[in-house]
Motif scaffolding. Structure first.
Motif, PDB file in Angstrom:
ATOM      1  N   ILE A   1       8.959  -9.884  -0.362  1.00 43.43           N
ATOM      2  CA  ILE A   1       7.919  -8.938  -0.907  1.00 43.43           C
ATOM      3  C   ILE A   1       9.070  -7.822  -0.265  1.00 43.43           C
ATOM      4  CG2 ILE A   1       6.138  -7.482   0.198  1.00 43.43           C
ATOM      5  CD1 ILE A   1       4.746 -10.179   0.751  1.00 43.43           C
ATOM      6  N   ALA A   2       9.168  -6.654  -0.930  1.00 47.56           N
ATOM      7  CA  ALA A   2       9.974  -5.572  -0.749  1.00 47.56           C
ATOM      8  C   ALA A   2       9.155  -4.343  -0.549  1.00 47.56           C
ATOM      9  CB  ALA A   2      10.847  -5.378  -1.863  1.00 47.56           C
ATOM     10  N   ASN A   3       9.497  -3.862   0.677  1.00 44.64           N
ATOM     11  CA  ASN A   3       8.475  -2.791   0.943  1.00 44.64           C
ATOM     12  C   ASN A   3       9.157  -1.317   1.035  1.00 44.64           C
ATOM     13  OD1 ASN A   3       6.339  -4.477   1.690  1.00 44.64           O
ATOM     14  ND2 ASN A   3       7.026  -4.581   3.936  1.00 44.64           N
ATOM     15  N   THR A   4      10.362  -1.329   0.596  1.00 44.33           N
ATOM     16  CA  THR A   4      11.062  -0.121   0.571  1.00 44.33           C
ATOM     17  C   THR A   4      12.076  -0.239  -0.533  1.00 44.33           C
ATOM     18  OG1 THR A   4      13.097  -1.045   2.154  1.00 44.33           O
ATOM     19  CG2 THR A   4      11.092   0.288   3.347  1.00 44.33           C
ATOM     20  N   SER A   5      12.333   0.851  -1.132  1.00 43.43           N
ATOM     21  CA  SER A   5      13.297   0.989  -2.196  1.00 43.43           C
ATOM     22  C   SER A   5      14.895   0.700  -1.858  1.00 43.43           C
ATOM     23  CB  SER A   5      13.347   2.192  -2.983  1.00 43.43           C
ATOM     24  OG  SER A   5      13.722   3.307  -1.984  1.00 43.43           O
TER      25      SER A   5
ATOM     26  N   TYR B   1      18.003  -8.952  -2.730  1.00 42.00           N
ATOM     27  CA  TYR B   1      16.858  -8.617  -3.495  1.00 42.00           C
ATOM     28  C   TYR B   1      17.497  -8.834  -4.913  1.00 42.00           C
ATOM     29  CZ  TYR B   1      12.357  -7.019  -5.306  1.00 42.00           C
ATOM     30  OH  TYR B   1      11.203  -7.057  -5.978  1.00 42.00           O
ATOM     31  N   THR B   2      18.590  -8.355  -5.415  1.00 40.04           N
ATOM     32  CA  THR B   2      18.996  -8.361  -6.556  1.00 40.04           C
ATOM     33  C   THR B   2      19.365  -9.671  -7.117  1.00 40.04           C
ATOM     34  OG1 THR B   2      19.967  -6.371  -6.354  1.00 40.04           O
ATOM     35  CG2 THR B   2      20.798  -7.257  -8.185  1.00 40.04           C
TER      36      THR B   2
END
Length: 78
Positions: A62-66, A74-75
Motif C-alpha cells: 500500500i503506497a500512501n505517498t507519491s 514499488y516500481t
C-alpha cells in the motif's frame, strides 16, 4: 562515437554495438534489483492463506505517498 550521421537509426546501431536500449536497460536493472533483494518482497501467498493462481506473484504494498510510489521497491512490484 560510432562514425554515423545524426539521422541514423538507433536500433540498428545498438544491435551493431551489442548494447541495450534505455527501456531494456531499465527493465534489466529493475529485474536484477528484485532478484538480489528477493527476501525484501512478499508474495501473495505469504499475505493471504488462500491458494490462488496469483500466489507466486509479488505482493503490491500500500503506497500512501507519491514519493514511495516513485521509488524502486514499488516500481519493481508494479
Amino acid at each position: 562515437m560510432a562514425g554515423v550521421g545524426s539521422r541514423s537509426s538507433y536500433s540498428s546501431l545498438s544491435k551493431k554495438l551489442d548494447i541495450l536500449s534505455v527501456p531494456c536497460q531499465c527493465t534489466l536493472s529493475l529485474t536484477m534489483f528484485a532478484v538480489d533483494k528477493s527476501d525484501y518482497f512478499l508474495t501473495n501467498s505469504s499475505i493471504r492463506g488462500v491458494d490462488t493462481r496469483n500466489k507466486i506473484q509479488l505482493h503490491r504494498p500500500i503506497a500512501n505517498t507519491s514519493c514511495f510510489q516513485k521509488g524502486v521497491s514499488y516500481t519493481v512490484v508494479t
